[in-house]
Design a protein around this motif. Structure first.
Motif, PDB file in Angstrom:
ATOM      1  N   PRO A 138      -1.850  10.966   0.123  1.00  0.00           N
ATOM      2  CA  PRO A 138      -3.021  10.652   0.949  1.00  0.00           C
ATOM      3  C   PRO A 138      -3.060  11.434   2.254  1.00  0.00           C
ATOM      4  CG  PRO A 138      -1.474   8.809   0.886  1.00  0.00           C
ATOM      5  CD  PRO A 138      -1.033   9.788  -0.152  1.00  0.00           C
ATOM      6  N   SER A 139      -1.908  11.608   2.902  1.00  0.00           N
ATOM      7  CA  SER A 139      -1.889  12.372   4.149  1.00  0.00           C
ATOM      8  C   SER A 139      -2.332  13.814   3.917  1.00  0.00           C
ATOM      9  CB  SER A 139      -0.479  12.338   4.752  1.00  0.00           C
ATOM     10  OG  SER A 139      -0.416  13.101   5.931  1.00  0.00           O
ATOM     11  N   GLU A 179      -1.315   9.175  -9.188  1.00  0.00           N
ATOM     12  CA  GLU A 179      -1.889   8.038  -8.478  1.00  0.00           C
ATOM     13  C   GLU A 179      -0.942   6.843  -8.465  1.00  0.00           C
ATOM     14  OE1 GLU A 179      -4.585   5.388  -6.550  1.00  0.00           O
ATOM     15  OE2 GLU A 179      -4.643   7.574  -6.682  1.00  0.00           O
ATOM     16  N   TYR A 180      -0.308   6.546  -9.597  1.00  0.00           N
ATOM     17  CA  TYR A 180       0.574   5.376  -9.655  1.00  0.00           C
ATOM     18  C   TYR A 180       1.798   5.546  -8.769  1.00  0.00           C
ATOM     19  CZ  TYR A 180      -1.914   2.906 -13.410  1.00  0.00           C
ATOM     20  OH  TYR A 180      -2.835   2.200 -14.145  1.00  0.00           O
ATOM     21  N   LEU A 197       2.889   2.880  -5.920  1.00  0.00           N
ATOM     22  CA  LEU A 197       4.213   2.260  -5.837  1.00  0.00           C
ATOM     23  C   LEU A 197       4.862   2.533  -4.488  1.00  0.00           C
ATOM     24  CD1 LEU A 197       5.486   3.110  -9.430  1.00  0.00           C
ATOM     25  CD2 LEU A 197       5.099   0.808  -8.530  1.00  0.00           C
ATOM     26  N   GLY A 198       4.725   3.765  -4.011  1.00  0.00           N
ATOM     27  CA  GLY A 198       5.342   4.108  -2.747  1.00  0.00           C
ATOM     28  C   GLY A 198       4.694   3.423  -1.557  1.00  0.00           C
ATOM     29  N   LEU A 199       3.372   3.275  -1.598  1.00  0.00           N
ATOM     30  CA  LEU A 199       2.626   2.735  -0.461  1.00  0.00           C
ATOM     31  C   LEU A 199       2.248   1.268  -0.634  1.00  0.00           C
ATOM     32  CD1 LEU A 199       0.286   5.805   0.088  1.00  0.00           C
ATOM     33  CD2 LEU A 199       2.249   5.160   1.486  1.00  0.00           C
ATOM     34  N   ARG A 200       2.484   0.740  -1.833  1.00  0.00           N
ATOM     35  CA  ARG A 200       2.126  -0.658  -2.162  1.00  0.00           C
ATOM     36  C   ARG A 200       0.643  -0.910  -1.833  1.00  0.00           C
ATOM     37  NH1 ARG A 200       7.054  -0.875   0.171  1.00  0.00           N
ATOM     38  NH2 ARG A 200       6.318  -1.734   2.149  1.00  0.00           N
ATOM     39  N   SER A 201      -0.174  -0.031  -2.382  1.00  0.00           N
ATOM     40  CA  SER A 201      -1.617  -0.111  -2.182  1.00  0.00           C
ATOM     41  C   SER A 201      -2.288   0.377  -3.451  1.00  0.00           C
ATOM     42  CB  SER A 201      -2.013   0.737  -0.971  1.00  0.00           C
ATOM     43  OG  SER A 201      -3.377   0.595  -0.677  1.00  0.00           O
ATOM     44  N   ARG A 202      -3.624   0.422  -3.483  1.00  0.00           N
ATOM     45  CA  ARG A 202      -4.348   0.832  -4.674  1.00  0.00           C
ATOM     46  C   ARG A 202      -5.415   1.859  -4.316  1.00  0.00           C
ATOM     47  NH1 ARG A 202      -7.353  -1.945  -7.680  1.00  0.00           N
ATOM     48  NH2 ARG A 202      -6.553  -1.113  -9.645  1.00  0.00           N
TER      49      ARG A 202
END
Length: 451
Positions: free
Chosen positions: A305-306, A334-335, A339-344
């Motif tokens: 995302p960054s 994407e998964y 998992l790393g960010l605990r977001s969707r």
């Protein structure tokens, strides 16, 4: 002329309904939205531009699924590499051509139209150059022609086993060049690639582990406008060793000391500081992500995302070729972020489709990284895939790509390369003969390895 009528087609602005795409020669002659199907048109549910595969080691397809037995200690990339070297040392040119043809056929069936072959298996089994220094490159080219995939050939310069110009290991003997030998290889491959339909020639210093700063500087003179690929920051050990030798992290060092621009593709870029993320995005270079291989090898998670929020561009590759799938590479990308960010829904913009965002990002970055263009537009190469929606006729158009990437029930039906349909009803037109040679090669190789 051939024409394809699509219920939905992915154009530059998104999915558009009732699109007629006219093919002429190897390119798209016209794109007509809101069009009626004409009598001789090929009718499809969904038409997409085909994807570029930015990073492949074709010979490693021979060991897919054969490095999943745990050793006596902790397994990691470095123990996997030992198994890979054993296969690399045992393969003949005939083996390599048969394995590569199978792989490229599978890539086409999976929706890839072009492969960036990061090719470093150059020499004979004893490490001596073949009489023809481009013998193995010619086998890769022959396999691409047989399967019909477009090829961006990236001959790899590989000289050392680790930072500081350390002598190569015995298991690397088939990879190793000096600069003069590599120059002779590049002369041969330039002629070879010029004879391939849609062929593109780049080059690839393997990594800062395998190439000294002085050699990297000299390799830049071999560059003739094509893509320039390098492994960078795949493993934490690589980052630590680079800091110890060069006083900087791999991507940081490249950005400080090399002319990194939009013609560069940094493969993996897994372990980046936030400053490296910002600078890599600003450079225009492509991040060559291989999510399935990175997961299989336990590499780590890219700063997705960054990087994309700052305008960074990425492509996807299949690297070790343990599994060949466009949608599963994008799903894994994407998964891993989730998992790393605990977001969707990480890669999508607010209110946007994750499947659409992932596909469009990878499509754009892949074409830049391999020196080509993509998209459904007049004048573009006619490299197209169709999706079959017969099992999900109820699906809203806005969710088609989301469903393909994250659920089940949508398959790739047809693939056109340079306007020729090479995959029909999910099956490559030469599957039987290509697979027969592959099976014979694998039986021979497995016998050599005691299986």
């Amino acid at each position: 002329m051939t024409a394809i009528h699509a219920e939905f087609a992915l154009l530059s602005g998104g999915l558009v309904s009732n699109v007629r795409v006219v093919l002429d020669g190897s390119t798209i002659a016209a794109v007509i939205p809101s069009a009626q199907r004409e009598a001789n048109d090929i009718s499809v549910s969904v038409l997409l531009p085909a994807m570029s595969n930015v990073h492949s080691h074709a010979f490693q397809r021979a060991m897919a699924g054969l490095a999943e037995t745990r050793g006596p200690g902790t397994d990691n990339f470095w123990s996997w590499r030992t198994v890979m070297y054993r296969f690399a040392l045992s393969m003949t040119p005939d083996h390599v051509e048969a394995v590569a043809a199978q792989l490229y056929m599978e890539m086409l069936e999976a929706g890839f139209s072009r492969v960036g072959e990061f090719h470093y298996l150059h020499h004979d089994q004893d490490g001596r150059p073949y009489a023809n220094p481009a013998e193995m490159s010619e086998r890769i080219a022959a396999a691409s022609m047989e399967a019909g995939i477009e090829l961006t050939l990236l001959p790899v310069f590989y000289a050392h086993s680790n930072f500081g110009g350390q002598a190569p290991a015995e298991g690397q003997r088939r990879f190793i060049h000096d600069l003069d030998g590599f120059a002779a290889l590049m002369e041969k491959t330039e002629i070879l690639v010029a004879g391939l339909p849609g062929g593109v020639l780049g080059l690839a210093p393997h990594s800062l582990r395998a190439v000294t700063p002085d050699e990297l500087s000299k390799l830049l003179h071999f560059k003739k406008g094509g893509p320039f690929h390098i492994h960078a920051a795949e493993q934490t050990k690589e980052v630590e060793d680079c800091l110890a030798w060069l006083g900087a992290r791999p991507v940081e060092w490249l950005l400080d000391n090399a002319p990194v621009d939009q013609s560069w593709c940094l493969i993996h870029s897994t372990h980046l500081s936030e400053n490296e993320v910002q600078r890599l995005a600003a450079s225009g270079a492509i991040a060559g992500l291989c999510p399935i291989t990175e997961a299989n090898l336990g590499d780590g998670i890219f700063s997705g995302p960054s990087f994309t929020e700052q305008g960074g561009c990425f492509g996807i590759g299949t690297d070790s070729n343990v599994l060949i799938s466009v949608h599963e590479e994008l799903r894994m990308l994407e998964y891993a972020q989730r998992l790393g960010l605990r977001s969707r829904n990480i890669i999508a913009p607010p209110g946007g489709s994750t499947g659409l965002a992932l596909y469009q990002h990878a499509l754009r970055g892949g074409s830049y990284a391999l020196g080509t263009e993509s998209g459904i537009a007049a004048g573009a190469p006619a490299n197209l895939i169709s999706l079959d929606l017969s099992e999900v006729p109820w699906l809203p158009p806005a969710q088609i790509l989301d469903h393909w990437l994250f659920a089940d029930g949508i398959r790739i039906s047809d693939v056109w390369i340079r306007a020729t349909r090479l995959v029909h009803d999910s099956r490559h037109v030469k599957r039987d003969e290509i697979q027969r040679r592959f099976h014979a090669a694998m039986i021979d190789l497995m016998g050599q390895h005691g299986h």
